[in-house]
Enzyme design. Structure first.
Site, PDB file in Angstrom:
ATOM      1  N   VAL A  50       0.749  -1.291  -0.010  1.00  0.00           N
ATOM      2  CA  VAL A  50       0.200  -0.090  -0.131  1.00  0.00           C
ATOM      3  C   VAL A  50       0.792   1.066   0.107  1.00  0.00           C
ATOM      4  CG1 VAL A  50      -1.672   1.131   1.315  1.00  0.00           C
ATOM      5  CG2 VAL A  50      -1.740  -1.014   1.216  1.00  0.00           C
ATOM      6  N   CYS A  51       2.120   1.068   0.620  1.00  0.00           N
ATOM      7  CA  CYS A  51       2.840   2.459   0.706  1.00  0.00           C
ATOM      8  C   CYS A  51       3.130   3.245  -0.338  1.00  0.00           C
ATOM      9  CB  CYS A  51       4.100   1.952   1.735  1.00  0.00           C
ATOM     10  SG  CYS A  51       3.751   1.366   3.172  1.00  0.00           S
ATOM     11  N   PRO A  52       3.577   2.468  -1.461  1.00  0.00           N
ATOM     12  CA  PRO A  52       4.050   3.286  -2.510  1.00  0.00           C
ATOM     13  C   PRO A  52       2.802   3.836  -3.340  1.00  0.00           C
ATOM     14  CG  PRO A  52       4.152   0.878  -3.196  1.00  0.00           C
ATOM     15  CD  PRO A  52       4.010   0.746  -1.615  1.00  0.00           C
ATOM     16  N   GLU A  54       0.466   5.409  -1.888  1.00  0.00           N
ATOM     17  CA  GLU A  54       0.348   6.616  -1.012  1.00  0.00           C
ATOM     18  C   GLU A  54       1.651   7.538  -1.487  1.00  0.00           C
ATOM     19  OE1 GLU A  54      -1.879   5.827   2.956  1.00  0.00           O
ATOM     20  OE2 GLU A  54       0.066   5.129   3.410  1.00  0.00           O
TER      21      GLU A  54
END
Length: 210
Positions: A50-52, A54
């Site tokens: 999910v991080c990239p 965001e």
């Protein structure tokens, strides 16, 4: 415990620029010395899932934040070296190449622990020895800080839940309206919509029209 209404911790943390330069960033000083708002968002870990999405979403909206005198800063507990490797990994390979805002490297977790956003618990075995449980990385915490260093919004998502970047733009607009006009912003307020005075008459008038 909520930190809204309090000054952001006056702590300096390692960081990296998109060019790979090692930096030292103090969020409180960034806000107060440069007279700008700060959006600080924490994510669990580099090279994850999910991080990239965001980090790219904040990058795509960077011009919108800058037009509101707001500096965007990312943060995790990874090292600058890992950050730089991820910055040099193409987007279509899960990387964050193209991200231009600075990223904190809170490897000692001093700031993250002060904010209380680390997934970490303590337990004791039968002999009284302390043991750690949890992932030891941060939740998806977001802080909006004003020009005085005061936190005017905070939110913490569990790790699987990505953020809505547009909501932070709305909150910045609402806070700027409060700062400028001294009014309060009702539910679902957006730039250009009617606000209210903080009294019963104004609330009654607003509710009668909506």
């Amino acid at each position: 415990m909520s930190l809204v209404g309090r000054k952001f911790p006056n702590i300096t943390v390692d960081a990296i620029s998109e060019m790979g330069d090692d930096l030292k960033i103090n969020i409180f000083e960034e806000a107060t010395k440069n007279q700008q708002k700060i959006l600080l968002f924490w994510y669990p870990k580099d090279f994850t899932f999910v991080c990239p999405t965001e980090l790219h979403a904040f990058q795509e909206a960077l011009g919108e934040f800058e037009s509101r005198n707001t500096k965007v800063i990312g943060a995790s507990c990874d090292t600058n070296e890992v950050h730089f490797a991820w910055l040099n990994t193409p987007k279509d390979n899960g990387g964050i190449e193209g991200v231009t805002y600075p990223i904190l490297a809170d490897t000692h977790r001093q700031l993250a622990n002060t904010l209380g956003i680390v997934d970490q618990d303590f337990e004791y075995d039968e002999e009284g020895n302390e043991t750690f449980t949890g992932s030891n990385v941060t939740y998806r915490a977001t802080y909006l800080i004003d020009e005085t260093g005061k936190i005017f919004h905070e939110a913490v998502n569990d790790m699987p839940l990505g953020r809505n970047v547009k909501e932070f733009l709305r909150l910045i607009d609402a806070y700027a309206h409060v700062q400028k006009h001294g009014e309060v912003c009702p539910a679902n307020w957006e730039e250009g919509k009617e606000a209210m005075n903080a009294d019963r008459k104004s609330t009654a008038e607003y509710l009668s029209k909506h």
